[in-house]
Structure formats: C-alpha cells, structure tokens
Design an enzyme around this catalytic site. Structure first.
Site, short mmCIF file in Angstrom:
data_model
loop_
_atom_site.label_atom_id
_atom_site.label_comp_id
_atom_site.label_asym_id
_atom_site.label_seq_id
_atom_site.Cartn_x
_atom_site.Cartn_y
_atom_site.Cartn_z
N HIS A 1 -88.84 4.18 -18.91
CA HIS A 1 -87.87 3.50 -19.97
C HIS A 1 -87.06 3.50 -18.96
CE1 HIS A 1 -84.89 1.71 -21.78
NE2 HIS A 1 -84.07 2.70 -22.29
N ASN B 1 -80.63 -1.61 -19.16
CA ASN B 1 -81.35 -0.97 -20.12
C ASN B 1 -81.84 -2.14 -21.28
OD1 ASN B 1 -81.96 0.11 -21.98
ND2 ASN B 1 -80.49 1.57 -22.51
N CYS C 1 -86.04 1.81 -27.83
CA CYS C 1 -86.16 1.70 -26.60
C CYS C 1 -87.78 2.29 -26.27
CB CYS C 1 -85.17 2.69 -25.39
SG CYS C 1 -83.94 2.49 -25.89
O1 UT7 Z 1 -81.92 3.88 -23.37
C1 UT7 Z 1 -82.06 5.18 -24.42
C2 UT7 Z 1 -81.09 5.89 -24.28
N1 UT7 Z 1 -80.01 4.88 -23.40
C3 UT7 Z 1 -79.58 6.30 -22.60
O2 UT7 Z 1 -80.60 7.25 -22.36
C4 UT7 Z 1 -78.37 6.64 -22.05
C5 UT7 Z 1 -77.83 7.86 -21.67
N2 UT7 Z 1 -76.75 8.37 -21.17
C6 UT7 Z 1 -76.42 7.57 -19.93
O3 UT7 Z 1 -77.60 7.39 -19.50
C7 UT7 Z 1 -75.13 8.48 -19.50
O4 UT7 Z 1 -74.97 9.82 -20.36
C8 UT7 Z 1 -73.90 7.07 -19.62
C9 UT7 Z 1 -74.04 6.17 -17.96
C10 UT7 Z 1 -73.36 6.85 -20.71
C11 UT7 Z 1 -72.59 7.92 -19.08
O5 UT7 Z 1 -72.67 8.36 -17.67
P1 UT7 Z 1 -72.16 10.03 -17.41
O6 UT7 Z 1 -72.70 10.37 -16.38
O7 UT7 Z 1 -72.99 10.61 -18.36
O8 UT7 Z 1 -70.60 10.17 -17.78
P2 UT7 Z 1 -69.73 10.86 -19.36
O9 UT7 Z 1 -70.58 10.47 -20.27
O10 UT7 Z 1 -69.64 12.83 -18.99
O11 UT7 Z 1 -68.37 11.01 -18.41
C12 UT7 Z 1 -67.90 11.05 -17.97
C13 UT7 Z 1 -66.13 10.07 -17.25
C14 UT7 Z 1 -65.54 9.73 -18.73
O12 UT7 Z 1 -64.09 10.66 -18.13
P3 UT7 Z 1 -63.45 11.71 -18.24
O13 UT7 Z 1 -63.42 12.32 -19.46
O14 UT7 Z 1 -63.68 12.67 -17.62
O15 UT7 Z 1 -62.33 11.02 -18.03
C15 UT7 Z 1 -65.95 9.26 -19.28
O16 UT7 Z 1 -64.74 8.58 -20.79
O17 UT7 Z 1 -66.50 8.74 -17.21
C16 UT7 Z 1 -65.68 7.40 -18.07
N3 UT7 Z 1 -66.60 7.01 -17.96
C17 UT7 Z 1 -66.67 5.64 -17.43
N4 UT7 Z 1 -65.91 5.46 -15.54
C18 UT7 Z 1 -65.77 4.37 -15.70
C19 UT7 Z 1 -67.02 6.55 -19.24
N5 UT7 Z 1 -67.73 5.21 -18.94
C20 UT7 Z 1 -67.66 5.02 -18.11
C21 UT7 Z 1 -67.75 3.54 -17.13
N6 UT7 Z 1 -66.41 3.59 -16.43
N7 UT7 Z 1 -68.40 2.10 -17.71
#
Ligand code: UT7
Length: 328
Positions: free
Chosen positions: A255, A285, A115
């Site tokens: 980004h 993204n 990225c």
């Molecule tokens: O491009 C450069 C690199 N990439 C990035 O910069 C991305 C960086 N990361 C992020 O943007 C975020 O961490 C994400 C969008 C990927 C995830 O958001 P988050 O607020 O960090 O969520 P999380 O990973 O802590 O997950 C929270 C919950 C989990 O469920 P439990 O364990 O709390 O029951 C996940 O399984 O949300 C769940 N979850 C989803 N639920 C519905 C993860 N993905 C999804 C989804 N829909 N698509």
C-alpha cells in the site's frame, strides 16, 4: 481442494488528469515541498474534477479490464468494489457501476476496508470463484478522497489523492493465481483514523460542517507505527501460508501511504527495494486504489510478468491489514 482457486486476469487503472504538486499546498497551508517529500516521499498527487466521479473512475479502469480480457459487461457475474469515498452513501458504489457499465447479470456490492480494500475485495472474489458462485468477478478499487479530506488540515490534506484500479478474477489456470491470503482487523483502534461525522450517529448538520468532523481525521504518528507493525505481520503470515520465503518473491506491491512505511515493510520482509513497486511519489495515498493502480502500472511496464510471484500488502483505517501472495 487446494489453492490456487482463482487468478487475476487483466488489469486497468485510471488517474485524473489534474496533477497537484506539493508547492501548490504551500500556497494555502503552512507546509513545504521539502517537508512533504522528506516525511512521506510524495511529490504530487492526482485530484479529480467534479465530473470525475468515483463511479466514472471505476468505470474507466473496468473498461480496460474488459478490453484486455475480451469479455463484455454481460459476462460479469459479480462486481466487488472497494472504496472509502463513494459518490453517495446509498446504494453501494458497486450498484451504480453495475448500472453505468450495463453489467446486467452481475451481483454487486462494496467492500469497506479502507486502504486494505483491494486485498479484502480480491479475497471475497476468490471465495465466489472457489464456491462456484461466479465465473468472472470484476474487482474495482476507486477513491475520490480529495472530496472527503480537510483541505485546511496540513496533517492530512497533503497525503491523499484520487484514482482507480481494477482486475478480473476467474478460475485458476496453469497453477497461476492466489497462493495465500491473510486478513486482520483491530476495531478497537478505529478512532485513530476515521470520519467521525456524516453517518447515522452524527447525521449531517451545520455544526458538523463547522467543526470539520465530516472529514478524515488521523493521528498520523500512531497510525504510522501501527502500519509498520501490521504490514510486517501480514507479510510474514501470507508468505508462511503460501509456503514461500521472501527470496521466492519477484515483486512486492505494498500500500502506497508513505515511503518510510514502504521501506520499513520491505526491510522487515527481507525484500530489497529494487523488488518493491513504488508510485507514492506520483499518486500520494489513494487508499483502496493504491495497490490496484500500482499493479496495473507494474504489469504494463513489464515489471510483473506471467509466472512471477508478487505479494500485495496493505494497511488502513479500521484498523484493517492484510497480504496476498499471487503467482501472476
Ligand atoms: O493509508 C493508511 C493509513 N495512513 C498512513 O499510513 C499514514 C501514517 N502516518 C504517516 O505517514 C506520518 O505519520 C505522517 C506523514 C502523517 C506525519 O509524519 P510524521 O513524521 O509522523 O510527523 P508527525 O505527525 O510526528 O509531526 C511532526 C511535525 C509536527 O510538528 P511539531 O509538533 O513537531 O511542531 C507536525 O505538526 O510535523 C508537523 N507537520 C507538518 N509540517 C509541515 C505535520 N504535517 C505537516 C505538514 N507540513 N504537512
């Protein structure tokens, strides 16, 4: 010799016609429009067709730059191509583009910085201009991420999209151009965001397709934290190297991975959100292409005008991160 050595001249971008909404994902994944919008700010993304190869998208963006600058493919001395999703693994994407563009006089190579690729590629181009290896360096950032993401994994599939952006780098005129660059890498954290299979260590096999290790894997929460810290670090250093402060910026183009990362970066840098360009809601993204597409949009809609100061700020797999301050 002092900066600016090089300026960005003309912009172009390409977005596949197919728009995919969040609701479409909820038909085959346990997810919802509400979750995706609240956690990422993404409403929709572009998905390329089979015919819309990485090279085709890159070419479309490049042709706009050539049209704007009045240059022909034969005027291009070098092509620097940032991508993490090339059409094939060998030769580089830049070589294929050089061929289909007919840029016979151009040396061509890829930059692999995920990225952060556009910022890294611009930095390489600046070096070629400063050392008089080239007069015109075509910088392209293009991604076909939907072909290397795991459509059955809700934690990554909803995030990515396809597209391309491009610009030409030439010797600075009238004090315009790249005022500072700051690039950083931490390879020890590579496995928080990577494609484990498909390379020389784990060559393509049936097992690899079954265990989905051919696709992008990401530890989202860890990557999120690192992105916020790294982009803050990058903004601080790039501003310091340019001898400027946040108040001197007319626009920040970060980004586009997640609106919460963008907001945290702007807050740290002390840039109000009305001076931050955001299109993550429409594109998701697009990795290396994200800043390049946003830049083209910002120029075309008049948010970035000649003489203004803009800062790019990126973070991606590697981990790689970096920032660049440019007088437009
Ligand atoms: O491009 C450069 C690199 N990439 C990035 O910069 C991305 C960086 N990361 C992020 O943007 C975020 O961490 C994400 C969008 C990927 C995830 O958001 P988050 O607020 O960090 O969520 P999380 O990973 O802590 O997950 C929270 C919950 C989990 O469920 P439990 O364990 O709390 O029951 C996940 O399984 O949300 C769940 N979850 C989803 N639920 C519905 C993860 N993905 C999804 C989804 N829909 N698509």
């Amino acid at each position: 010799m002092k900066r600016p050595f090089a300026e960005l001249w003309g912009t172009g971008s390409y977005a596949p016609a197919r728009v995919m909404t969040n609701d479409e994902f909820s038909k085959f994944l346990e997810t919802s429009d509400q979750w995706i919008q609240e956690r990422t700010g993404i409403r929709e993304r572009r998905v390329s067709s089979k015919e819309e190869t990485n090279a085709c998208m890159g070419k479309a963006a490049a042709l706009q730059v050539l049209q704007e600058t009045g240059l022909t493919p034969l005027d291009v001395d070098a092509i620097v191509y940032a991508t993490a999703s090339p059409d094939r693994l060998l030769p580089s994407q830049a070589c294929d583009l050089q061929a289909i563009l007919g840029a016979k006089n151009a040396a061509a190579f890829d930059v692999g910085a995920a990225c952060s690729g556009f910022v890294y590629a611009l930095s390489a181009a600046e070096g070629m201009i400063a050392t008089e290896q080239a007069e015109h360096v075509l910088v392209i950032a293009a991604e076909k991420l939907t072909s290397i993401m795991d459509w059955s994994d809700r934690t990554t599939a909803v995030l990515f999209g396809d597209g391309a952006g491009a610009t030409m780098v030439r010797r600075s005129t009238n004090g315009r151009g790249i005022l500072s660059v700051y690039l950083k890498t931490d390879g020890t954290l590579a496995e928080l965001l990577y494609r484990p299979g498909g390379g020389a260590t784990h060559p393509p096999s049936e097992e690899l397709l079954k265990d989905h290790s051919y696709y992008i894997k990401m530890a989202g929460r860890e990557v999120f934290k690192a992105a916020v810290l790294s982009m803050a670090d990058a903004c601080d250093h790039a501003l310091e190297r340019a001898g400027l402060s946040a108040g001197d910026l007319d626009l920040l183009i970060p980004h586009q991975a997640n609106i919460r990362i963008i907001e945290a970066t702007a807050k740290h840098a002390g840039v109000p959100m009305d001076k931050v360009y955001v299109n993550v809601d429409r594109f998701g993204n697009t990795s290396a292409a994200s800043i390049a597409i946003a830049l083209d949009e910002a120029v075309k809609c008049g948010r970035l005008k000649p003489g203004m100061v803009v800062m790019f700020c990126a973070f991606g797999a590697g981990f790689t991160w970096g920032s660049m301050v440019v007088r437009w």
